[in-house]
Write a protein that holds these residues in place. Structure first.
Motif, PDB file in Angstrom:
ATOM      1  N   GLY A  51       6.569  -1.740   2.148  1.00 53.21           N
ATOM      2  CA  GLY A  51       7.599  -0.745   1.895  1.00 53.21           C
ATOM      3  C   GLY A  51       6.996   0.438   1.183  1.00 53.21           C
ATOM      4  O   GLY A  51       5.783   0.526   1.009  1.00 53.21           O
ATOM      5  N   THR A  52       7.844   1.347   0.732  1.00 54.33           N
ATOM      6  CA  THR A  52       7.322   2.550   0.096  1.00 54.33           C
ATOM      7  C   THR A  52       8.305   3.087  -0.928  1.00 54.33           C
ATOM      8  O   THR A  52       9.463   2.656  -0.992  1.00 54.33           O
ATOM      9  CB  THR A  52       6.988   3.618   1.156  1.00 54.33           C
ATOM     10  N   CYS A  53       7.829   4.031  -1.724  1.00 56.75           N
ATOM     11  CA  CYS A  53       8.544   4.487  -2.911  1.00 56.75           C
ATOM     12  C   CYS A  53       8.887   5.968  -2.789  1.00 56.75           C
ATOM     13  O   CYS A  53       7.991   6.816  -2.775  1.00 56.75           O
ATOM     14  CB  CYS A  53       7.641   4.247  -4.117  1.00 56.75           C
ATOM     15  N   TYR A  54      10.182   6.237  -2.693  1.00 56.10           N
ATOM     16  CA  TYR A  54      10.694   7.606  -2.723  1.00 56.10           C
ATOM     17  C   TYR A  54      11.995   7.605  -3.513  1.00 56.10           C
ATOM     18  O   TYR A  54      12.780   6.668  -3.421  1.00 56.10           O
ATOM     19  CB  TYR A  54      10.923   8.152  -1.313  1.00 56.10           C
ATOM     20  N   GLY A  55      12.239   8.695  -4.246  1.00 55.93           N
ATOM     21  CA  GLY A  55      13.347   8.707  -5.198  1.00 55.93           C
ATOM     22  C   GLY A  55      14.645   9.274  -4.687  1.00 55.93           C
ATOM     23  O   GLY A  55      15.478   9.706  -5.494  1.00 55.93           O
ATOM     24  N   ASP A  56      14.869   9.281  -3.388  1.00 52.85           N
ATOM     25  CA  ASP A  56      16.092   9.864  -2.836  1.00 52.85           C
ATOM     26  C   ASP A  56      17.343   9.183  -3.397  1.00 52.85           C
ATOM     27  O   ASP A  56      17.405   7.960  -3.478  1.00 52.85           O
ATOM     28  CB  ASP A  56      16.103   9.720  -1.309  1.00 52.85           C
ATOM     29  N   GLY A  57      18.333  10.020  -3.739  1.00 51.37           N
ATOM     30  CA  GLY A  57      19.619   9.514  -4.185  1.00 51.37           C
ATOM     31  C   GLY A  57      20.730   9.989  -3.271  1.00 51.37           C
ATOM     32  O   GLY A  57      20.487  10.714  -2.293  1.00 51.37           O
ATOM     33  N   PRO A  58      21.963   9.587  -3.554  1.00 52.51           N
ATOM     34  CA  PRO A  58      23.088   9.999  -2.704  1.00 52.51           C
ATOM     35  C   PRO A  58      23.248  11.519  -2.658  1.00 52.51           C
ATOM     36  O   PRO A  58      23.126  12.206  -3.674  1.00 52.51           O
ATOM     37  CB  PRO A  58      24.299   9.334  -3.377  1.00 52.51           C
ATOM     38  N   GLY A  59      23.497  12.032  -1.458  1.00 54.72           N
ATOM     39  CA  GLY A  59      23.759  13.447  -1.289  1.00 54.72           C
ATOM     40  C   GLY A  59      25.238  13.754  -1.444  1.00 54.72           C
ATOM     41  O   GLY A  59      26.040  12.902  -1.859  1.00 54.72           O
ATOM     42  N   ALA A  60      25.597  14.978  -1.071  1.00 56.98           N
ATOM     43  CA  ALA A  60      26.993  15.401  -1.199  1.00 56.98           C
ATOM     44  C   ALA A  60      27.929  14.549  -0.352  1.00 56.98           C
ATOM     45  O   ALA A  60      29.110  14.383  -0.679  1.00 56.98           O
ATOM     46  CB  ALA A  60      27.120  16.871  -0.806  1.00 56.98           C
ATOM     47  N   ASP A  61      27.392  13.981   0.726  1.00 55.65           N
ATOM     48  CA  ASP A  61      28.206  13.130   1.601  1.00 55.65           C
ATOM     49  C   ASP A  61      28.238  11.680   1.138  1.00 55.65           C
ATOM     50  O   ASP A  61      28.823  10.817   1.801  1.00 55.65           O
ATOM     51  CB  ASP A  61      27.678  13.206   3.036  1.00 55.65           C
TER      52      ASP A  61
END
Length: 458
Positions: free
Chosen positions: A366-376
């Protein structure tokens, strides 16, 4: 190409698709209740040891309290299997003596909940959370801890062997030995090469003893070990000295653990190097019978170990002199790790060549990225899905070229405590909102993985 478009038609219907977690990362620190202290609680007490300042009272992501929700997420993702670890201090607080029934009851609920949802449990006995009391007597460098580990393994087999088919004695013993006792990046944060060598030897012995203890009570189960294997490589101009260093690195990362745990012998060049550098002789006659612990092989793979010639006479590993760290390509995740999807195929084919009759599972990728919930409200983790697409395609290509690959476990199910990084790094395919009641939100990569699994079963 998206993850949903990956062609899985060459894989058998029996191919296992899963995800994984580890106990301390999701269950939380000592304050999470009903368990003893472990070496990671102790490290969290050290100012500055955890990069984001997380202390030992962290509650992980409250997996114990939110077990039913997490189980339902697994079912919704159509997982075939779930790989988890037992927290030794949760079931035996001091690492010896009495066992804790409340801790055992939690894992009974987890295992039964998986089976009720037709999800195969895959159990790891040790994922780095050694009881603090055992570190006080020398930790894994002390042969007595091997004896205690065998007792613990036997009791877990008695408790869960009737329902759990797949067992791993250890997760990433390389990290335990070298990151925990040589570089000090991980608990117990020791920086001593002789200690690290002693630990490396005792861990191999513990694999043998632990697998014997499991099989003595549950002879029908399948026991293996999970190692983070790699393919050391050079970028740029090479030299004979740098090539020789790669052989040593391969010994540290791959050969010591695979040969020790699956053959019961050590690479002679590593034994010689360790004795020369530390004065510690690792007697392979002490390993014992490993035949009970070679039913399957777990391969954790994230990226190649990448070096370049040079280093001014000081290599990155003790005993190496002519290599320094390097990156590869333009893609790096939040940890700074290069993408090397071809490498996972190389490793799977190598392991198959060495052990052609032993089933292999990719036990972490797997991999590591810090994306969180967007406006949708959705988590558009595009880079993670692109990474997974490339690596899973490479795994399938390895299978088509003869790799004895039986399954793939994506790391990780949930965002969680990422060891010395604290909560700053996110490997999960399910986003966890640490500020809002640990709310779970499956990322787009999770939904794509779900669709890939469902398509593979048609």
């Amino acid at each position: 190409m998206s993850l949903r478009d990956v062609d899985t038609s060459s894989l058998p219907q029996s191919f296992i698709w899963g995800t994984g977690t580890s106990s301390h990362q999701i269950e939380g620190g000592h304050a999470s209740g009903n368990r003893g202290r472990c070496i990671w609680d102790d490290l969290c007490d050290v100012p500055g040891a955890i990069k984001d300042g997380t202390g030992r009272n962290h509650r992980g992501v409250e997996h114990v309290e939110m077990l039913e929700e997490d189980l339902n997420i697994m079912k919704d993702l159509s997982l075939d299997s779930y790989r988890f670890s037992i927290a030794w201090p949760r079931v035996q607080p001091g690492g010896s003596g009495a066992f804790n029934q409340k801790g055992i009851d939690f894992y009974n609920r987890l295992i039964d909940g998986l089976l009720e949802r037709n999800i195969e449990p895959n159990l790891t006995l040790y994922h780095w959370d050694l009881p603090s009391e055992l570190q006080k007597i020398g930790g894994w460098a002390n042969p007595q801890v091997v004896d205690l580990y065998a007792e613990y393994a036997g009791e877990m087999s008695r408790q869960f062997g009737d329902r759990v088919k797949y067992w791993a004695t250890f997760n990433e013993a390389w990290c335990v030995a070298w990151l925990g006792n040589l570089t000090g990046e991980h608990a117990p944060a020791i920086r001593d090469f002789p200690t690290a060598v002693k630990v490396a030897h005792q861990l191999v012995r513990a694999h043998a003893r632990g697998s014997q203890a499991i099989k003595a009570i549950s002879p029908h189960v399948l026991v293996g070990a999970v190692n983070n294997l790699s393919n050391p490589m050079l970028v740029g101009p090479s030299t004979p000295e740098a090539q020789a260093d790669l052989v040593i690195v391969d010994g540290y990362k791959n050969r010591w653990w695979m040969q020790g745990m699956y053959e019961g012998t050590y690479p002679a060049d590593l034994v010689e190097l360790f004795e020369k550098e530390t004065g510690v002789f690792c007697d392979q006659s002490e390993i014992g019978d490993v035949s009970q612990g070679r039913d399957w092989i777990g391969v954790n793979y994230y990226n190649a170990d990448i070096f370049e010639a040079g280093g001014n006479g000081i290599g990155l590993f003790p005993g190496t002199t002519s290599t320094s760290g390097a990156g590869f390509g333009t893609e790096r995740n939040d940890m700074g790790w290069s993408w090397t999807p071809d490498g996972i195929k190389e490793v799977l084919l190598r392991v198959t060549k060495q052990y052609p009759n032993i089933p292999i599972f990719v036990s972490e990728n797997g991999t590591c990225y810090g994306d969180g919930p967007g406006a949708d409200g959705k988590v558009h983790d595009t880079k993670r899905e692109e990474y997974l697409t490339q690596y899973i395609k490479s795994c399938i290509s390895a299978y088509e070229d003869g790799a004895n690959l039986h399954g793939y476990y994506l790391w990780s199910l949930l965002d969680n405590f990422e060891w010395a990084w604290g909560f700053a790094m996110r490997f999960g395919i399910v986003h966890v909102d640490y500020e809002n009641n640990m709310r779970r939100t499956p990322k787009n990569s999770a939904l794509a993985y779900r669709d890939l699994i469902r398509a593979s079963k048609k």
